[in-house]
Enzyme design. Sequence first.
Site, mmCIF file in Angstrom:
data_model
loop_
_atom_site.group_PDB
_atom_site.id
_atom_site.type_symbol
_atom_site.label_atom_id
_atom_site.label_comp_id
_atom_site.label_asym_id
_atom_site.label_seq_id
_atom_site.Cartn_x
_atom_site.Cartn_y
_atom_site.Cartn_z
ATOM 1 N N ASP A 1 0.902 -1.278 -0.162
ATOM 2 C CA ASP A 1 0.033 -0.156 -0.050
ATOM 3 C C ASP A 1 0.776 1.199 0.030
ATOM 4 O O ASP A 1 2.044 1.224 0.501
ATOM 5 C CB ASP A 1 -0.820 0.041 1.192
ATOM 6 C CG ASP A 1 -2.103 1.131 1.044
ATOM 7 O OD1 ASP A 1 -2.375 1.474 -0.043
ATOM 8 O OD2 ASP A 1 -2.410 1.550 2.190
ATOM 9 N N ARG B 1 0.056 7.674 -2.767
ATOM 10 C CA ARG B 1 0.706 8.626 -1.792
ATOM 11 C C ARG B 1 1.868 9.002 -1.777
ATOM 12 O O ARG B 1 2.449 10.096 -1.644
ATOM 13 C CB ARG B 1 0.025 8.280 -0.251
ATOM 14 C CG ARG B 1 -1.309 8.259 0.085
ATOM 15 C CD ARG B 1 -1.650 7.698 1.423
ATOM 16 N NE ARG B 1 -1.453 6.149 1.531
ATOM 17 C CZ ARG B 1 -1.355 5.734 2.698
ATOM 18 N NH1 ARG B 1 -1.173 6.196 3.776
ATOM 19 N NH2 ARG B 1 -1.246 4.318 2.466
ATOM 20 N N HIS C 1 3.043 3.718 -9.013
ATOM 21 C CA HIS C 1 2.922 2.208 -9.343
ATOM 22 C C HIS C 1 4.104 1.586 -9.892
ATOM 23 O O HIS C 1 4.566 0.492 -9.721
ATOM 24 C CB HIS C 1 1.468 2.097 -10.390
ATOM 25 C CG HIS C 1 0.239 2.410 -9.469
ATOM 26 N ND1 HIS C 1 -0.020 2.103 -8.464
ATOM 27 C CD2 HIS C 1 -0.643 3.542 -9.966
ATOM 28 C CE1 HIS C 1 -0.989 2.471 -8.063
ATOM 29 N NE2 HIS C 1 -1.622 3.449 -8.981
ATOM 30 N N LEU D 1 11.630 -19.810 -4.106
ATOM 31 C CA LEU D 1 10.662 -18.989 -3.624
ATOM 32 C C LEU D 1 9.445 -19.229 -4.274
ATOM 33 O O LEU D 1 9.276 -19.212 -5.543
ATOM 34 C CB LEU D 1 10.989 -17.417 -4.091
ATOM 35 C CG LEU D 1 10.089 -16.750 -3.220
ATOM 36 C CD1 LEU D 1 9.904 -16.813 -1.768
ATOM 37 C CD2 LEU D 1 10.299 -15.101 -3.659
ATOM 38 N N ARG E 1 -5.700 -1.562 8.723
ATOM 39 C CA ARG E 1 -6.699 -2.348 8.426
ATOM 40 C C ARG E 1 -6.247 -3.568 7.400
ATOM 41 O O ARG E 1 -5.280 -3.613 7.045
ATOM 42 C CB ARG E 1 -7.790 -1.750 7.730
ATOM 43 C CG ARG E 1 -7.201 -0.702 6.665
ATOM 44 C CD ARG E 1 -8.527 -0.182 5.783
ATOM 45 N NE ARG E 1 -7.941 0.722 4.524
ATOM 46 C CZ ARG E 1 -7.819 1.994 4.767
ATOM 47 N NH1 ARG E 1 -7.880 2.597 5.951
ATOM 48 N NH2 ARG E 1 -7.353 2.829 3.751
ATOM 49 N N GLU F 1 1.067 -13.223 12.743
ATOM 50 C CA GLU F 1 1.693 -11.790 13.082
ATOM 51 C C GLU F 1 1.699 -10.617 12.208
ATOM 52 O O GLU F 1 1.672 -10.959 11.149
ATOM 53 C CB GLU F 1 3.224 -12.286 13.661
ATOM 54 C CG GLU F 1 3.264 -13.211 14.755
ATOM 55 C CD GLU F 1 2.372 -12.749 16.054
ATOM 56 O OE1 GLU F 1 2.613 -11.680 16.376
ATOM 57 O OE2 GLU F 1 2.070 -13.811 16.695
#
Length: 235
Positions: free
Chosen positions: A22, A26, A39, A133, A190, A203
Amino acid sequence: MDNKISKIVENTKLSHVAIIMDGNRRFAKSKGMPGAMGHKMGVEALKKTVKAAHKFGIKYLTVYAFSSENNNRSKEEVDFLMSLLANTIKNELNELSKNDVCLNFIGNLLSLNKNLYDILEKATEKTAQNKGLRLQIAINYGAQNEILNAVNQIIKSKVKSVSKSDFESFLYTKNIPNPDLLIRTGGEMRISNFLLWQIAYSEIYVTDTFWPDFDENALSKAIIEFGKRQRRYGK
């Protein structure tokens, strides 16, 4: 420092990290740049994070690239993000495969445009046998939709009763363990409809760092914090 982080991963059995990426817009706004640049720089952050996760011995990395709710953004931004995703996968596929990364995509993929869907399918097939991975990229993903989809599949199968493990076999993440650590960048407190079933005992680590600024050092800090936690699972 690398050895210290790898030791924490080994000692805590940290195998799966999930990230809510996120803060791209911003970040761009704070730098006086157009949102699209945020982005694009977010893609570079993902590349750095994939390399760092591999270096530290993390086996699974799941990232939230595009939520089902993101479709409510302007058509221009959605189209740009889908194009950026398609080009990124095409451009990075050989490098990812060379580094033994196994790619998987989770979400409502059938509703994506055919060109993007075909690119994702090709990437999945090309890397399917890789043993390094495991990178899951959530696209057009919403956890509530995932759970509803699982319930509807169970109804269609006419199964009368399911266990926890039975239910998990109907989720998009059926072949991977649940996340040990959930990281959210950008400071928001959130979950944003991400892996709601899977993170029951993960966690949670929130950093104010915007996603484009996230790198190996930022991942190290999250792992160090994880190493201090006591995972009691309600005991």
